[in-house]
Design an enzyme around this catalytic site. Sequence first.
Site, PDB file in Angstrom:
ATOM      1  N   GLY A 236      42.653  40.440  50.146  1.00 22.00           N
ATOM      2  CA  GLY A 236      42.968  40.104  51.528  1.00 22.00           C
ATOM      3  C   GLY A 236      41.946  40.539  52.559  1.00 22.00           C
ATOM      4  CD  GLU A 274      45.251  42.038  42.954  1.00 20.38           C
ATOM      5  OE1 GLU A 274      45.212  41.974  41.723  1.00 20.38           O
ATOM      6  OE2 GLU A 274      46.244  41.714  43.640  1.00 20.38           O
ATOM      7  N   GLY A 276      39.318  38.239  46.493  1.00 23.30           N
ATOM      8  CA  GLY A 276      38.657  37.030  46.020  1.00 23.30           C
ATOM      9  C   GLY A 276      37.743  36.488  47.108  1.00 23.30           C
ATOM     10  NE  ARG A 277      40.322  34.234  52.520  1.00 20.13           N
ATOM     11  CZ  ARG A 277      40.810  33.006  52.354  1.00 20.13           C
ATOM     12  NH1 ARG A 277      40.030  31.967  52.559  1.00 20.13           N
ATOM     13  NH2 ARG A 277      42.066  32.828  51.995  1.00 20.13           N
ATOM     14  CB  CYS A 352      40.587   5.171  52.882  1.00 18.83           C
ATOM     15  SG  CYS A 352      39.124   4.457  52.144  1.00 18.83           S
ATOM     16  CE1 TYR A 381      41.896  31.565  47.046  1.00 20.51           C
ATOM     17  CE2 TYR A 381      40.610  32.811  48.638  1.00 20.51           C
ATOM     18  CZ  TYR A 381      41.515  32.770  47.602  1.00 20.51           C
ATOM     19  OH  TYR A 381      42.037  33.935  47.122  1.00 20.51           O
TER      20      TYR A 381
HETATM   21  C1  LIG Z   1      45.152  35.410  46.120  1.00 22.74           C
HETATM   22  C2  LIG Z   1      45.409  36.787  45.707  1.00 22.74           C
HETATM   23  C3  LIG Z   1      44.407  37.758  45.808  1.00 22.74           C
HETATM   24  C4  LIG Z   1      43.078  37.481  46.431  1.00 22.74           C
HETATM   25  O1  LIG Z   1      43.241  37.276  47.783  1.00 22.74           O
HETATM   26  P1  LIG Z   1      41.970  37.151  48.747  1.00 22.74           P
HETATM   27  O2  LIG Z   1      42.561  36.819  50.053  1.00 22.74           O
HETATM   28  O3  LIG Z   1      41.131  36.057  48.189  1.00 22.74           O
HETATM   29  O4  LIG Z   1      41.273  38.458  48.725  1.00 22.74           O
HETATM   30  C5  LIG Z   1      44.671  39.011  45.327  1.00 22.74           C
HETATM   31  N1  LIG Z   1      45.870  39.316  44.776  1.00 22.74           N
HETATM   32  C6  LIG Z   1      46.860  38.415  44.680  1.00 22.74           C
HETATM   33  C7  LIG Z   1      48.130  38.807  44.079  1.00 22.74           C
HETATM   34  C8  LIG Z   1      46.670  37.131  45.153  1.00 22.74           C
HETATM   35  O5  LIG Z   1      47.667  36.242  45.074  1.00 22.74           O
END
Ligand SMILES: *Cc1c(COP(=O)(O)O)cnc(C)c1O
Length: 404
Positions: A236, A274, A276-277, A352, A381
């Site tokens: 997050g 954890e 991702g973004r 379209c 994403y």
């Molecule tokens: C999507 C998700 C993440 C990663 O979230 P980011 O916003 O990309 O950092 C981590 N943990 C869980 C459980 C998620 O669903």
Amino acid sequence: MNPLVTEDHKVISRIEQWKQERPEPVCAFLYDMQALREHVRTCVSTLPEGCRLFYAMKANPTRELLEALVPIVHGFETASIGEIRKVRHVSADIPVIFGGPGKKDSEISEALDLGVTLIHAESTHELRRISHIAGKLGKKASVLLRVNLRASFPEATLVMAGRPTQFGVDEEQAGRAIELAAALPHVQLEGFHLHSISNNLDARLHAKLVSVYWARVQEWQTRYGLELRYLNAGGGFGISYTDLECKFEWPVFIEALQKVLEAQRLPGVELVFEPGRYLAAACGYYAAEVIDLKCNHGKHYAILRGGSHHFRLPGAWQHSHPFDIVPLDKWDYPFERPEVRDVEITAAGELCTPKDVLAKDVRVSRLRVGDVLLFRYTGAYGWTISAHDFLSHDHPEHIFIEPS
Ligand SMILES: *Cc1c(COP(=O)(O)O)cnc(C)c1O
């Protein structure tokens, strides 16, 4: 925001090379792999002692990115058996966390076979199923209980907890779930998973969140006499797409986190993140060539080779995605080259549907058919959340730029 003529030489030279070598219009995701490695290495190496960084691969599960990250991160966070298989394809033994709502029996079973380190249990029914399946395999599954806290976190874009969501166990029912986990023969409750916010840009708030998490976990530990090994504080960390000056300040976060840990650390409990973004967004670019320019009912449109079927993020988030213009001089037609100057353009894709818009009403000083729009922060994403085959256009190229 006025798009600049971009200065990212590595990416521009690949686009220029494409125009020299190939007749098809440019349409590609480009990844600066060195930038990815450096960024993630910095995040990992600056974390305080006893912290672990897992990559939430749903942000971008491309094999090349996973391979690049295997030697850098402590593990991968996955949310389906498909993701777990992708991880095992690039590494036989890197630690894997398996989360996500709606796990199927077959997924839990194969996940245990593939040696996942931790399973996030999302409900009491799921706890029972994990124990049942692990028992049949003669195993004991290590689980973290995902709890949806009652505290509210209004500042972030996507809130995953603190209000009704489909994720985790309601904090008010956590006690029951903890007692159940303790009683089940084939699960070992190793800790808690508390992923409450997404796309948070405030570094101090993020450290404060960890502090709230520690306090909750300590209460549960004391009340239920638990022996815990992990607190997973989720991901997050945010990216601001519309104001590129506004950034999640990692060093500020680390400094504040250090203080939280000095005050509150539970001995023997590792703190897992954890994201991702935050790890994958910045290394990615999406390049789409301008195929046509038109003025319709007084509004200027640039029509791109590409669009939301490749890059759905701006549509999903309802924002105008920032881009740079890569001016390209190549022009092969024996007639005039359409061009606009000092107008506001809307960048639309090749689909379209009027929803296929990546950027709206952006002033440009000059744009020609055959120039390329280069969208930034598309590494997370982007491709993975998009409806690739809607209208059956050719897919974009995926170009992984390594240092030469
Ligand atoms: C999507 C998700 C993440 C990663 O979230 P980011 O916003 O990309 O950092 C981590 N943990 C869980 C459980 C998620 O669903």
